[in-house]
Design a protein around this motif. Structure first.
Motif, PDB file in Angstrom:
ATOM      1  N   THR A 178     -30.882  29.637  22.745  1.00  0.00           N
ATOM      2  CA  THR A 178     -30.156  30.532  23.643  1.00  0.00           C
ATOM      3  C   THR A 178     -31.156  31.377  24.407  1.00  0.00           C
ATOM      4  O   THR A 178     -31.870  32.192  23.819  1.00  0.00           O
ATOM      5  CB  THR A 178     -29.201  31.446  22.841  1.00  0.00           C
ATOM      6  N   LYS A 179     -31.213  31.163  25.717  1.00  0.00           N
ATOM      7  CA  LYS A 179     -32.141  31.950  26.539  1.00  0.00           C
ATOM      8  C   LYS A 179     -31.681  33.408  26.571  1.00  0.00           C
ATOM      9  O   LYS A 179     -30.492  33.690  26.657  1.00  0.00           O
ATOM     10  CB  LYS A 179     -32.181  31.387  27.950  1.00  0.00           C
ATOM     11  N   ASN A 180     -32.633  34.312  26.516  1.00  0.00           N
ATOM     12  CA  ASN A 180     -32.364  35.745  26.589  1.00  0.00           C
ATOM     13  C   ASN A 180     -31.335  36.199  25.549  1.00  0.00           C
ATOM     14  O   ASN A 180     -30.467  37.017  25.842  1.00  0.00           O
ATOM     15  CB  ASN A 180     -31.894  36.136  28.001  1.00  0.00           C
ATOM     16  N   ASN A 181     -31.441  35.658  24.357  1.00  0.00           N
ATOM     17  CA  ASN A 181     -30.520  36.017  23.275  1.00  0.00           C
ATOM     18  C   ASN A 181     -30.766  37.473  22.886  1.00  0.00           C
ATOM     19  O   ASN A 181     -31.837  37.806  22.395  1.00  0.00           O
ATOM     20  CB  ASN A 181     -30.753  35.087  22.083  1.00  0.00           C
ATOM     21  N   PRO A 182     -29.777  38.358  23.083  1.00  0.00           N
ATOM     22  CA  PRO A 182     -29.975  39.773  22.727  1.00  0.00           C
ATOM     23  C   PRO A 182     -30.279  39.940  21.241  1.00  0.00           C
ATOM     24  O   PRO A 182     -29.751  39.205  20.402  1.00  0.00           O
ATOM     25  CB  PRO A 182     -28.644  40.427  23.077  1.00  0.00           C
ATOM     26  N   TYR A 183     -31.113  40.948  20.933  1.00  0.00           N
ATOM     27  CA  TYR A 183     -31.510  41.172  19.544  1.00  0.00           C
ATOM     28  C   TYR A 183     -30.304  41.380  18.643  1.00  0.00           C
ATOM     29  O   TYR A 183     -30.278  40.883  17.521  1.00  0.00           O
ATOM     30  CB  TYR A 183     -32.463  42.371  19.445  1.00  0.00           C
ATOM     31  N   GLY A 184     -29.298  42.104  19.111  1.00  0.00           N
ATOM     32  CA  GLY A 184     -28.121  42.354  18.289  1.00  0.00           C
ATOM     33  C   GLY A 184     -27.407  41.066  17.893  1.00  0.00           C
ATOM     34  O   GLY A 184     -26.943  40.927  16.765  1.00  0.00           O
ATOM     35  N   GLU A 185     -27.325  40.130  18.824  1.00  0.00           N
ATOM     36  CA  GLU A 185     -26.692  38.842  18.507  1.00  0.00           C
ATOM     37  C   GLU A 185     -27.558  38.034  17.548  1.00  0.00           C
ATOM     38  O   GLU A 185     -27.053  37.411  16.623  1.00  0.00           O
ATOM     39  CB  GLU A 185     -26.444  38.053  19.789  1.00  0.00           C
ATOM     40  N   TRP A 186     -28.866  38.039  17.789  1.00  0.00           N
ATOM     41  CA  TRP A 186     -29.798  37.336  16.899  1.00  0.00           C
ATOM     42  C   TRP A 186     -29.654  37.893  15.479  1.00  0.00           C
ATOM     43  O   TRP A 186     -29.564  37.137  14.511  1.00  0.00           O
ATOM     44  CB  TRP A 186     -31.224  37.520  17.407  1.00  0.00           C
ATOM     45  N   ASN A 187     -29.632  39.207  15.370  1.00  0.00           N
ATOM     46  CA  ASN A 187     -29.535  39.854  14.072  1.00  0.00           C
ATOM     47  C   ASN A 187     -28.216  39.506  13.377  1.00  0.00           C
ATOM     48  O   ASN A 187     -28.200  39.178  12.183  1.00  0.00           O
ATOM     49  CB  ASN A 187     -29.678  41.369  14.243  1.00  0.00           C
ATOM     50  N   MET A 188     -27.117  39.564  14.109  1.00  0.00           N
ATOM     51  CA  MET A 188     -25.799  39.247  13.546  1.00  0.00           C
ATOM     52  C   MET A 188     -25.759  37.784  13.082  1.00  0.00           C
ATOM     53  O   MET A 188     -25.301  37.487  11.974  1.00  0.00           O
ATOM     54  CB  MET A 188     -24.718  39.491  14.602  1.00  0.00           C
ATOM     55  N   ASP A 189     -26.226  36.878  13.921  1.00  0.00           N
ATOM     56  CA  ASP A 189     -26.214  35.463  13.560  1.00  0.00           C
ATOM     57  C   ASP A 189     -27.120  35.186  12.370  1.00  0.00           C
ATOM     58  O   ASP A 189     -26.767  34.408  11.474  1.00  0.00           O
ATOM     59  CB  ASP A 189     -26.621  34.595  14.757  1.00  0.00           C
ATOM     60  N   SER A 190     -28.272  35.835  12.336  1.00  0.00           N
ATOM     61  CA  SER A 190     -29.195  35.656  11.206  1.00  0.00           C
ATOM     62  C   SER A 190     -28.575  36.155   9.906  1.00  0.00           C
ATOM     63  O   SER A 190     -28.741  35.541   8.850  1.00  0.00           O
ATOM     64  CB  SER A 190     -30.512  36.385  11.471  1.00  0.00           C
ATOM     65  N   TRP A 191     -27.853  37.275   9.981  1.00  0.00           N
ATOM     66  CA  TRP A 191     -27.183  37.807   8.796  1.00  0.00           C
ATOM     67  C   TRP A 191     -26.141  36.807   8.298  1.00  0.00           C
ATOM     68  O   TRP A 191     -26.070  36.513   7.105  1.00  0.00           O
ATOM     69  CB  TRP A 191     -26.536  39.154   9.112  1.00  0.00           C
TER      70      TRP A 191
END
Length: 93
Positions: free
Chosen positions: A44-57
């Motif tokens: 995902t290009k320009n994946n916001p940190y908040g989304e990355w963090n949520m998905d990683s969790w």
């Protein structure tokens, strides 16, 4: 909500990430699931940190579920026991 994003950043997205991560962990182990999750997020290009963090969790929660399944039922062969694996994942998630 944009067309095609009905299952994005909501409960369905959380389920998708947890299920996919648990499935990979059962098939490829914890490390394979971690690498697969990171690879997916990097797509995902320009994946916001908040989304990355949520998905990683959510991915990590899926790996925990895979560990529970392994402790309760032992190793599940990806090819020969796919139906059993899907039933167990559905029960846990």
């Amino acid at each position: 909500l944009r067309q095609g994003h009905e299952f994005w950043n909501n409960e369905a997205d959380a389920f998708k990430h947890a299920f996919g991560s648990a499935d990979m962990a059962l098939d490829m182990g914890q490390l394979g699931s971690i690498i697969g999750g990171i690879y997916h997020e990097k797509q995902t290009k320009n994946n916001p940190y908040g989304e990355w963090n949520m998905d990683s969790w959510n991915n990590n929660e899926g790996r925990k579920i895979a560990e529970e399944i392994k402790k309760e039922y032992g190793k599940i062969s990806p090819s020969s026991q796919i139906k059993k694996k899907m039933q167990l994942l559905q029960q846990k998630l």
